[in-house]
Structure formats: structure tokens, C-alpha cells
Design an enzyme around this catalytic site. Structure first.
Site, mmCIF file in Angstrom:
data_model
loop_
_atom_site.group_PDB
_atom_site.id
_atom_site.type_symbol
_atom_site.label_atom_id
_atom_site.label_comp_id
_atom_site.label_asym_id
_atom_site.label_seq_id
_atom_site.Cartn_x
_atom_site.Cartn_y
_atom_site.Cartn_z
ATOM 1 N N GLU A 1 -54.887 -35.412 0.796
ATOM 2 C CA GLU A 1 -54.520 -33.983 0.862
ATOM 3 C C GLU A 1 -53.790 -33.596 -0.413
ATOM 4 O OE1 GLU A 1 -52.917 -32.665 4.621
ATOM 5 O OE2 GLU A 1 -51.922 -30.976 3.646
ATOM 6 N N LYS B 1 -46.885 -33.197 11.964
ATOM 7 C CA LYS B 1 -48.053 -33.564 11.143
ATOM 8 C C LYS B 1 -47.643 -33.593 9.679
ATOM 9 C CE LYS B 1 -51.971 -32.780 8.685
ATOM 10 N NZ LYS B 1 -52.065 -32.447 7.274
ATOM 11 N N HIS C 1 -50.162 -24.685 -1.898
ATOM 12 C CA HIS C 1 -51.352 -25.368 -1.375
ATOM 13 C C HIS C 1 -52.600 -24.980 -2.136
ATOM 14 C CE1 HIS C 1 -51.107 -27.277 2.816
ATOM 15 N NE2 HIS C 1 -50.086 -27.640 2.080
ATOM 16 N N ASP D 1 -50.323 -50.459 9.291
ATOM 17 C CA ASP D 1 -51.234 -49.888 10.286
ATOM 18 C C ASP D 1 -50.789 -48.459 10.621
ATOM 19 O OD1 ASP D 1 -52.567 -49.201 12.601
ATOM 20 O OD2 ASP D 1 -52.328 -51.154 13.549
HETATM 21 C C1 MEV Z 1 -50.068 -29.432 6.034
HETATM 22 O O1 MEV Z 1 -50.768 -30.626 5.859
HETATM 23 C C2 MEV Z 1 -48.701 -29.691 6.608
HETATM 24 C C3 MEV Z 1 -47.929 -28.445 6.995
HETATM 25 O O2 MEV Z 1 -48.696 -27.637 7.879
HETATM 26 C C4 MEV Z 1 -46.668 -28.927 7.681
HETATM 27 C C5 MEV Z 1 -45.847 -27.837 8.315
HETATM 28 O O3 MEV Z 1 -46.390 -26.771 8.704
HETATM 29 O O4 MEV Z 1 -44.648 -28.084 8.504
HETATM 30 C C6 MEV Z 1 -47.606 -27.605 5.800
#
Ligand code: MEV
Length: 451
Positions: free
Chosen positions: A86, A282, A395, A298
Site C-alpha cells: 500500500e 486496519k 494517499h 506469521d
Molecule cells: C488505509 O489503509 C488506512 C486508514 O483507513 C486507517 C484509518 O482510517 O485510520 C487510513
């Protein structure tokens, strides 16, 4: 298409597997063969090593291996290797590292390192009587019968820490567990734990069969269901944290008070709202998995454990928390995580070895801290962007290169776009529009890309 199951696939050579795949699934496309083979390594020993990591391997799957420098952890400077696809993850980690470098850095504390495994079994006699036999005879024999298996681990300061008989019959008729706690020092310990558990099951079977206190029916009722470690390790846990005086959080036009209010609110939302908590966590796992993969651990186990822990209070919640007390802002992550720095891929995969050397050949406990820091930094970076500029600005800038690569842009064109978007937010539509203009075409179809 009417496909037939394949027999003896694993026995085919690598070439044979590719030929089968391309004929069965890719219409005999010769380009597909090239695509697979272009990732083969010329160094045949290295290629063989990678082939042997798994079954039915036909190629290698590359993942970018990047570096996030300037991490001050417990007053020591680290450059953290990260394997992740990513585009914004490494950049966000590096940015957060720099931010905290100027504010005292990260602190980590390993709270405990106990790992768990269970022999799951069924028994239909009296739970009290089973408990008595377990305490009086079985427990000591379980230790005794695993002496060979635990010999080396004990030499390294680890081994079996505790054994308990758990009565689960209230939840499932006749269901019991031997719950075993282990210290596996610098190894993740999966093989060690599972070997001990399988021996426990044999000992249990034999002692129950020999018991003079149980009748034939009770003995016959014993059924071993399975012996397996648990990837949920709430007692193998590390805390990573950052803190600084509140007034050090101001940046640009955003005041400290404003930042703290917005940031704390975002954390609270993730604490109470599972939809947000999932995305919040995430983002934490973006940092954690990248280091876990780079260090040959792992990541599926790490993921499973983190999410179970995030649900420990009955609903899915944030793994990070923050507070302001006596003028100090504090932000932390408690992460249960089982890692190894010896065994497994750690000594086999050349890049993993290199990554561990970059980190100063850490112990498993030190690596727990480094990984947790990567997760905390990632979350800090994401929340900071989300509550101030929004996430898309950063991003999309990182994603720009992916779009340009898809468009097969030249280096010169890429440089043009970097200047073009210097003061604009990147959008896919704008990139396409500008690209068509540069190439003097009306639509992207005219460029006949990837044909
Ligand atoms: C993207 O991979 C991760 C985010 O969505 C985490 C978040 O929203 O805190 C930017």
C-alpha cells in the site's frame, strides 16, 4: 468451460505446472508464461530456497521492501524495514517517526510473554473426580513425559509455565481442556507448543486408561478432539506509547487544543463504534503487518490475535487509546503479539535475515516493541491526517505513481505530473485528462495500453 479435476499436480515439474495452468486457465497465452517466468531468480539456489518455502510454487510474488527511518524507541534510533504494497504506509510511518523524534520518541514495555495451547477433549465422568486425578497424578506426568521435547527450550530459559484442567461442560457437554502456558523465549514457539500438546494428549490417554479410580465407561468416554496452540495470546503483550506536553502538538494553523480535541474524539469514536474501529485498527495493522512480514513472522496469527483482543470487552473496539493528564498528551497501543526472532523463516530468508540485522538482531521481546511502535505510528499518522487535512491528499499523491505506471508514463511524463499536482489534490479523472492532453489524444482508449 467444462474442467476436469487434476490428478498428481504436486508431482509435476515447475514447467509442467505452468504449462497445465496456462492451458487450462489462460487459453494457452504465451505471455502468461513470460509473466510467471520473469519473476524467477537467476540465482538457482536462491530460487530453490523460495520454491521450498511452500508447495506447488511456480513463481515469486514480489512485495516492495521499504525503510521507515528515524524511529526513536526507548532512546535508541531505529530504521524499520517494512514489506507492504500500500503506497502510503511507509511514508506515513516515516512522517510519524519524525514527528515523535522531536518529542522524545516512543517507549515500549513488554507486559508479559506467556503463550498458550490446549488439549481439547471430551470426558463424561465426574468433573470433580477428573480434577482430583489431574492434580494428583496427571499434571506431574505431563511435565515428565515432555522432558525430552522441552530440554532445549528449558536451556534457553523457557518451557512449560503452568498446566490447568479447565471444565467447559457448562458451555458444551463433556468438554474439557488442558490449558498449557509456555515461555518460548525468542522463538514464536508454534512447533514446540504443538509437540508438547500432542505428548500431553498421549499421556492423558494412557493415565486415564490406567486409572484405578475410574470405571470402564468413564475411561472409554475420553476422546481427544485436538491439540493446538492458541493464536490468542492476551498474556503475551507489549505496550507502545508516545507522550509530550500538550503545547508541543501545535502544527501549522492547527493549535494544540484543537488538535487534541479532534484527535481524542477520533480515538473515542473508534473505541465505541465498531464500523470505525475496524478501519482504525486496519490502519494500525498496516504498520504491524509490514514489519511482521519483513521480519519473517506469521502475519495471519498476528492479525487474528489483534482482532480477538480488540473484542475482549464484548464489542469490537480500538486498539489504541489516548488521554491528557496534567498537561501531558499520551497515546498508546496495547498489542498482544507472538513473534519469533529465531527459527522459521528468520534464518532462511535472506531479506528477513537482513531486516533483523537492520533492527540490531532483536530478541523476540524487543521485536514485539518495534512492531507495536510501527502500529502506533501508523495510527497516529492516519488520525492526524484524517482529522486535519483528510486522508486523500497524501494517499492520492502516493497513488499517483500507480496510476501513471498503469498509463505506462515515461519518466519525463511522471516528472511533469509531480509538478502539475504540487498544489492540487490528485484525482484519477484529472490524471487521465492531463495525460490525454500531454499525449495529444482525446481518450485513453486511443493509447491502446497493455495490448
Ligand atoms: C488505509 O489503509 C488506512 C486508514 O483507513 C486507517 C484509518 O482510517 O485510520 C487510513
Amino acid at each position: 468451460m467444462n474442467r476436469q479435476p487434476v490428478e498428481g499436480f504436486s508431482k509435476l515439474s515447475k514447467e509442467g505446472k505452468i504449462e497445465w495452468l496456462v492451458n487450462e486457465y489462460l487459453q494457452g497465452d504465451p505471455k502468461a508464461i513470460n509473466t510467471l517466468k520473469q519473476y524467477w531468480n537467476d540465482d538457482t539456489d536462491l530460487q530453490q530456497l523460495h520454491d521450498d518455502f511452500s508447495e506447488n510454487t511456480i513463481s515469486n510474488f514480489y512485495m516492495p521492501f521499504g525503510l521507515a527511518p528515524n524511529f526513536l524507541i526507548n532512546d535508541q534510533l531505529y530504521t524499520i524495514p517494512m514489506a507492504v504494497e500500500e503506497s502510503s504506509v511507509v511514508a506515513a510511518a516515516s512522517k510519524a517517526a519524525k514527528f515523535w523524534l522531536e518529542r522524545g520518541g516512543f517507549k515500549t514495555t513488554v507486559l508479559s510473554t506467556t503463550k498458550l495451547g490446549h488439549v481439547h477433549f471430551m470426558f463424561s465422568g465426574s468433573p470433580a473426580q477428573l480434577q482430583a486425578i489431574f492434580q494428583n497424578t496427571i499434571k506431574a506426568q505431563l511435565i515428565e513425559d515432555t522432558n525430552e521435547i522441552t530440554h532445549n527450550m528449558r536451556g534457553r530459559g523457557g518451557g512449560i509455565i503452568a498446566l490447568e484442567l479447565i471444565d467447559k461442560t457448562a458451555e458444551l457437554a463433556d468438554y474439557f481442556q488442558i490449558k498449557a502456558s509456555f515461555e518460548t523465549v525468542d522463538s514464536m514457539g508454534a512447533n514446540f507448543i504443538n509437540s508438547c500438546l500432542e505428548q500431553f494428549a498421549k499421556t492423558l490417554r494412557s493415565l486415564i486408561d490406567q486409572s484405578s479410580e475410574l470405571n470402564h465407561q468413564e475411561k472409554e468416554s475420553l476422546q481427544i478432539v485436538m491439540c493446538i496452540l492458541s493464536n490468542y495470546t492476551p498474556d503475551c503483550i507489549v505496550r507502545a506509547e508516545v507522550s509530550c506536553p500538550v503545547d508541543q502538538l501545535a502544527e501549522g494553523e492547527v493549535t494544540s487544543e484543537e488538535f487534541i480535541e479532534k484527535f481524542s474524539r477520533a480515538v473515542r469514536i473508534a473505541e465505541i463504534e465498531p464500523y470505525r474501529a475496524t478501519t482504525h485498527n486496519k490502519g494500525i495493522m498496516n504498520g504491524i503487518d509490514a514489519v511482521v512480514i519483513a521480519t519473517g513472522n506469521d502475519f495471519r496469527a498476528v492479525e487474528a490475535c489483534a482482532h480477538t483482543y480488540a473484542s475482549k470487552d464484548g464489542h469490537y473496539s480500538s486498539l489504541t487509546h489516548c488521554e491528557v493528564k496534567d498537561g501531558i498528551f499520551r497515546f498508546w497501543l496495547d498489542l498482544p503479539i507472538a513473534l519469533g526472532t529465531i527459527g522459521g523463516l528468520t534464518t532462511l530468508h535472506p531479506l528477513v535475515k537482513l531486516a533483523l540485522s537492520v533492527l540490531g538482531k532483536p530478541s523476540a521481546s524487543e521485536l514485539m516493541g518495534i512492531v507495536a511502535v510501527a502500529g502506533l505510528a501508523q495510527n497516529f499518522g492516519a488520525l492526524r491526517s484524517l482529522v486535519t487535512t483528510g486522508i486523500q491528499k497524501g494517499h492520492m499523491k502516493m497513488h499517483l505513481m500507480n496510476i501513471l505506471n498503469q498509463l505506462e508514463a515515461t519518466e519525463e511524463e511522471k516528472n511533469h505530473f509531480l509538478i502539475f499536482f504540487k498544489d492540487k489534490t490528485v484525482s484519477h479523472h484529472m490524471v487521465i485528462q492531463e495525460f490525454c492532453q500531454l499525449r495529444g489524444v482525446n481518450s485513453i482508449e486511443e493509447l491502446n495500453l497493455n495490448k
